[in-house]
Write a protein that holds these residues in place. Sequence first.
Motif, PDB file in Angstrom:
ATOM      1  N   ARG A 114       0.819  -1.207   0.000  1.00  0.00           N
ATOM      2  CA  ARG A 114       0.000   0.000   0.000  1.00  0.00           C
ATOM      3  C   ARG A 114       0.858   1.264   0.000  1.00  0.00           C
ATOM      4  O   ARG A 114       0.353   2.363  -0.138  1.00  0.00           O
ATOM      5  CB  ARG A 114      -0.938  -0.028   1.211  1.00  0.00           C
ATOM      6  CG  ARG A 114      -1.813  -1.281   1.222  1.00  0.00           C
ATOM      7  CD  ARG A 114      -2.625  -1.426   2.484  1.00  0.00           C
ATOM      8  NE  ARG A 114      -3.774  -0.549   2.473  1.00  0.00           N
ATOM      9  CZ  ARG A 114      -4.665  -0.481   3.471  1.00  0.00           C
ATOM     10  NH1 ARG A 114      -4.510  -1.225   4.551  1.00  0.00           N
ATOM     11  NH2 ARG A 114      -5.699   0.334   3.390  1.00  0.00           N
ATOM     12  N   ILE A 115       2.172   1.052   0.187  1.00  0.00           N
ATOM     13  CA  ILE A 115       3.133   2.154   0.155  1.00  0.00           C
ATOM     14  C   ILE A 115       4.194   1.832  -0.890  1.00  0.00           C
ATOM     15  O   ILE A 115       4.733   0.726  -0.906  1.00  0.00           O
ATOM     16  CB  ILE A 115       3.805   2.369   1.518  1.00  0.00           C
ATOM     17  CG1 ILE A 115       2.757   2.578   2.619  1.00  0.00           C
ATOM     18  CG2 ILE A 115       4.763   3.557   1.462  1.00  0.00           C
ATOM     19  CD1 ILE A 115       3.343   2.607   4.027  1.00  0.00           C
ATOM     20  N   MET A 116       4.491   2.786  -1.752  1.00  0.00           N
ATOM     21  CA  MET A 116       5.541   2.615  -2.754  1.00  0.00           C
ATOM     22  C   MET A 116       6.585   3.710  -2.569  1.00  0.00           C
ATOM     23  O   MET A 116       6.243   4.889  -2.498  1.00  0.00           O
ATOM     24  CB  MET A 116       4.977   2.674  -4.172  1.00  0.00           C
ATOM     25  CG  MET A 116       6.046   2.596  -5.266  1.00  0.00           C
ATOM     26  SD  MET A 116       5.368   2.672  -6.959  1.00  0.00           S
ATOM     27  CE  MET A 116       4.666   1.030  -7.112  1.00  0.00           C
ATOM     28  N   MET A 117       7.845   3.302  -2.526  1.00  0.00           N
ATOM     29  CA  MET A 117       8.955   4.241  -2.462  1.00  0.00           C
ATOM     30  C   MET A 117       9.635   4.273  -3.826  1.00  0.00           C
ATOM     31  O   MET A 117       9.906   3.222  -4.420  1.00  0.00           O
ATOM     32  CB  MET A 117       9.947   3.821  -1.378  1.00  0.00           C
ATOM     33  CG  MET A 117      11.073   4.796  -1.137  1.00  0.00           C
ATOM     34  SD  MET A 117      12.185   4.164   0.145  1.00  0.00           S
ATOM     35  CE  MET A 117      11.102   4.237   1.581  1.00  0.00           C
ATOM     36  N   VAL A 118       9.890   5.473  -4.337  1.00  0.00           N
ATOM     37  CA  VAL A 118      10.496   5.628  -5.660  1.00  0.00           C
ATOM     38  C   VAL A 118      11.780   6.432  -5.526  1.00  0.00           C
ATOM     39  O   VAL A 118      11.747   7.603  -5.128  1.00  0.00           O
ATOM     40  CB  VAL A 118       9.537   6.339  -6.641  1.00  0.00           C
ATOM     41  CG1 VAL A 118      10.186   6.440  -8.018  1.00  0.00           C
ATOM     42  CG2 VAL A 118       8.207   5.595  -6.730  1.00  0.00           C
ATOM     43  N   GLY A 119      12.919   5.809  -5.860  1.00  0.00           N
ATOM     44  CA  GLY A 119      14.197   6.495  -5.823  1.00  0.00           C
ATOM     45  C   GLY A 119      14.634   6.949  -7.202  1.00  0.00           C
ATOM     46  O   GLY A 119      13.847   6.952  -8.156  1.00  0.00           O
ATOM     47  N   GLN A 120      15.893   7.334  -7.305  1.00  0.00           N
ATOM     48  CA  GLN A 120      16.437   7.849  -8.562  1.00  0.00           C
ATOM     49  C   GLN A 120      16.924   6.726  -9.458  1.00  0.00           C
ATOM     50  O   GLN A 120      16.453   6.540 -10.575  1.00  0.00           O
ATOM     51  CB  GLN A 120      17.593   8.801  -8.258  1.00  0.00           C
ATOM     52  CG  GLN A 120      18.371   9.260  -9.484  1.00  0.00           C
ATOM     53  CD  GLN A 120      19.458  10.250  -9.114  1.00  0.00           C
ATOM     54  OE1 GLN A 120      19.148  11.358  -8.675  1.00  0.00           O
ATOM     55  NE2 GLN A 120      20.717   9.860  -9.269  1.00  0.00           N
ATOM     56  N   ALA A 121      17.901   5.971  -8.983  1.00  0.00           N
ATOM     57  CA  ALA A 121      18.506   4.850  -9.713  1.00  0.00           C
ATOM     58  C   ALA A 121      19.348   4.077  -8.718  1.00  0.00           C
ATOM     59  O   ALA A 121      19.810   4.635  -7.720  1.00  0.00           O
ATOM     60  CB  ALA A 121      19.370   5.352 -10.872  1.00  0.00           C
ATOM     61  N   PRO A 122      19.580   2.802  -8.956  1.00  0.00           N
ATOM     62  CA  PRO A 122      20.435   2.043  -8.045  1.00  0.00           C
ATOM     63  C   PRO A 122      21.864   2.586  -8.049  1.00  0.00           C
ATOM     64  O   PRO A 122      22.353   3.082  -9.069  1.00  0.00           O
ATOM     65  CB  PRO A 122      20.407   0.621  -8.631  1.00  0.00           C
ATOM     66  CG  PRO A 122      19.199   0.582  -9.508  1.00  0.00           C
ATOM     67  CD  PRO A 122      19.027   1.969 -10.030  1.00  0.00           C
ATOM     68  N   GLY A 123      22.530   2.508  -6.901  1.00  0.00           N
ATOM     69  CA  GLY A 123      23.944   2.828  -6.810  1.00  0.00           C
ATOM     70  C   GLY A 123      24.773   1.561  -6.884  1.00  0.00           C
ATOM     71  O   GLY A 123      24.233   0.458  -7.020  1.00  0.00           O
ATOM     72  N   ILE A 124      26.069   1.693  -6.762  1.00  0.00           N
ATOM     73  CA  ILE A 124      26.950   0.543  -6.894  1.00  0.00           C
ATOM     74  C   ILE A 124      26.683  -0.504  -5.824  1.00  0.00           C
ATOM     75  O   ILE A 124      26.702  -1.709  -6.092  1.00  0.00           O
ATOM     76  CB  ILE A 124      28.438   0.978  -6.884  1.00  0.00           C
ATOM     77  CG1 ILE A 124      29.360  -0.223  -7.102  1.00  0.00           C
ATOM     78  CG2 ILE A 124      28.787   1.698  -5.593  1.00  0.00           C
ATOM     79  CD1 ILE A 124      29.193  -0.906  -8.425  1.00  0.00           C
ATOM     80  N   THR A 125      26.413  -0.070  -4.582  1.00  0.00           N
ATOM     81  CA  THR A 125      26.158  -1.061  -3.539  1.00  0.00           C
ATOM     82  C   THR A 125      24.805  -1.740  -3.734  1.00  0.00           C
ATOM     83  O   THR A 125      24.640  -2.908  -3.380  1.00  0.00           O
ATOM     84  CB  THR A 125      26.223  -0.430  -2.134  1.00  0.00           C
ATOM     85  OG1 THR A 125      25.182   0.540  -1.991  1.00  0.00           O
ATOM     86  CG2 THR A 125      27.566   0.235  -1.898  1.00  0.00           C
ATOM     87  N   GLU A 126      23.836  -1.019  -4.320  1.00  0.00           N
ATOM     88  CA  GLU A 126      22.548  -1.634  -4.633  1.00  0.00           C
ATOM     89  C   GLU A 126      22.728  -2.713  -5.711  1.00  0.00           C
ATOM     90  O   GLU A 126      22.134  -3.790  -5.639  1.00  0.00           O
ATOM     91  CB  GLU A 126      21.542  -0.578  -5.111  1.00  0.00           C
ATOM     92  CG  GLU A 126      20.938   0.262  -4.019  1.00  0.00           C
ATOM     93  CD  GLU A 126      21.890   1.324  -3.478  1.00  0.00           C
ATOM     94  OE1 GLU A 126      22.861   1.682  -4.181  1.00  0.00           O
ATOM     95  OE2 GLU A 126      21.667   1.796  -2.346  1.00  0.00           O
ATOM     96  N   LYS A 127      23.547  -2.414  -6.693  1.00  0.00           N
ATOM     97  CA  LYS A 127      23.836  -3.398  -7.743  1.00  0.00           C
ATOM     98  C   LYS A 127      24.480  -4.648  -7.149  1.00  0.00           C
ATOM     99  O   LYS A 127      24.112  -5.774  -7.498  1.00  0.00           O
ATOM    100  CB  LYS A 127      24.747  -2.784  -8.794  1.00  0.00           C
ATOM    101  CG  LYS A 127      25.323  -3.770  -9.812  1.00  0.00           C
ATOM    102  CD  LYS A 127      26.306  -3.089 -10.723  1.00  0.00           C
ATOM    103  CE  LYS A 127      27.007  -4.085 -11.651  1.00  0.00           C
ATOM    104  NZ  LYS A 127      27.926  -4.978 -10.894  1.00  0.00           N
ATOM    105  N   GLU A 128      25.441  -4.446  -6.253  1.00  0.00           N
ATOM    106  CA  GLU A 128      26.154  -5.582  -5.680  1.00  0.00           C
ATOM    107  C   GLU A 128      25.275  -6.393  -4.739  1.00  0.00           C
ATOM    108  O   GLU A 128      25.324  -7.625  -4.727  1.00  0.00           O
ATOM    109  CB  GLU A 128      27.402  -5.080  -4.944  1.00  0.00           C
ATOM    110  CG  GLU A 128      28.454  -4.484  -5.888  1.00  0.00           C
ATOM    111  CD  GLU A 128      29.580  -3.794  -5.139  1.00  0.00           C
ATOM    112  OE1 GLU A 128      29.439  -3.568  -3.915  1.00  0.00           O
ATOM    113  OE2 GLU A 128      30.593  -3.473  -5.786  1.00  0.00           O
ATOM    114  N   ALA A 129      24.458  -5.705  -3.930  1.00  0.00           N
ATOM    115  CA  ALA A 129      23.614  -6.388  -2.950  1.00  0.00           C
ATOM    116  C   ALA A 129      22.318  -6.896  -3.556  1.00  0.00           C
ATOM    117  O   ALA A 129      21.688  -7.811  -3.019  1.00  0.00           O
ATOM    118  CB  ALA A 129      23.312  -5.460  -1.781  1.00  0.00           C
ATOM    119  N   GLY A 130      21.883  -6.282  -4.666  1.00  0.00           N
ATOM    120  CA  GLY A 130      20.633  -6.693  -5.298  1.00  0.00           C
ATOM    121  C   GLY A 130      19.397  -6.208  -4.573  1.00  0.00           C
ATOM    122  O   GLY A 130      18.326  -6.798  -4.707  1.00  0.00           O
TER     123      GLY A 130
END
Length: 208
Positions: free
Chosen positions: A44-60
């Motif tokens: 019921r809640i959606m969070m919208v960011g800009q784009a994944p960063g390098i740690t987001e890519k690595e952690a998935g």
Amino acid sequence: MGKQNGPEISLAELHRRMSGCRLCLNAGYSIYPRAIFSGQAEARIMMVGQAPGITEKEAGRPFNAGSGTRLFNWLKEAGINEYWFRAEQYITAITKCYPGRAASGSGDRMPSKTEQRLCQPYLEDEIKLVDPELIIPVGRLAIGLFYPSRAKLSEIIGTQERLDGRWVVPLPHPSGASRWHQIGTNREKISRAVMLIRDHFLNLYPGL
């Protein structure tokens, strides 16, 4: 606002399409595909960011490492548990893949307007399929989807808008490289935004 009948595709099919997408790569952008997102159709809640960063890519996972820690510390003040939010709610971004480092070598590259347009249908379908009652755009790029592009963060953070039957409460980008959230008067605005999120959270999930 209750759940409605969405497009013909399912959220699982949309996730498969996003994960296999190579539109930006084929257009010549040096991105690092795999789409980073998480969440449930029942969110019921959606969070919208800009784009994944390098740690987001690595952690998935979205909003990993320092930025995620700061962001979820803000949400903790609204009574929202990070583990619950990640498991039960929905987190996505304007563009889904890590865009790589900036040409200057300092920080991550801002997704181009073309990349944003190529990825836009995915976000539109996510919103249709999940049908959230509260959207939390995080950072200038995401906020620009819902607020005038020329509006200053100091005029936006701490406010809310009712758009297409959904509430929108923006937050600044929690990056440690940003000085905006380190300024005292801006922290007060963040606190107001957090209280707005808390009110919506308590209304949506009164039993938690």
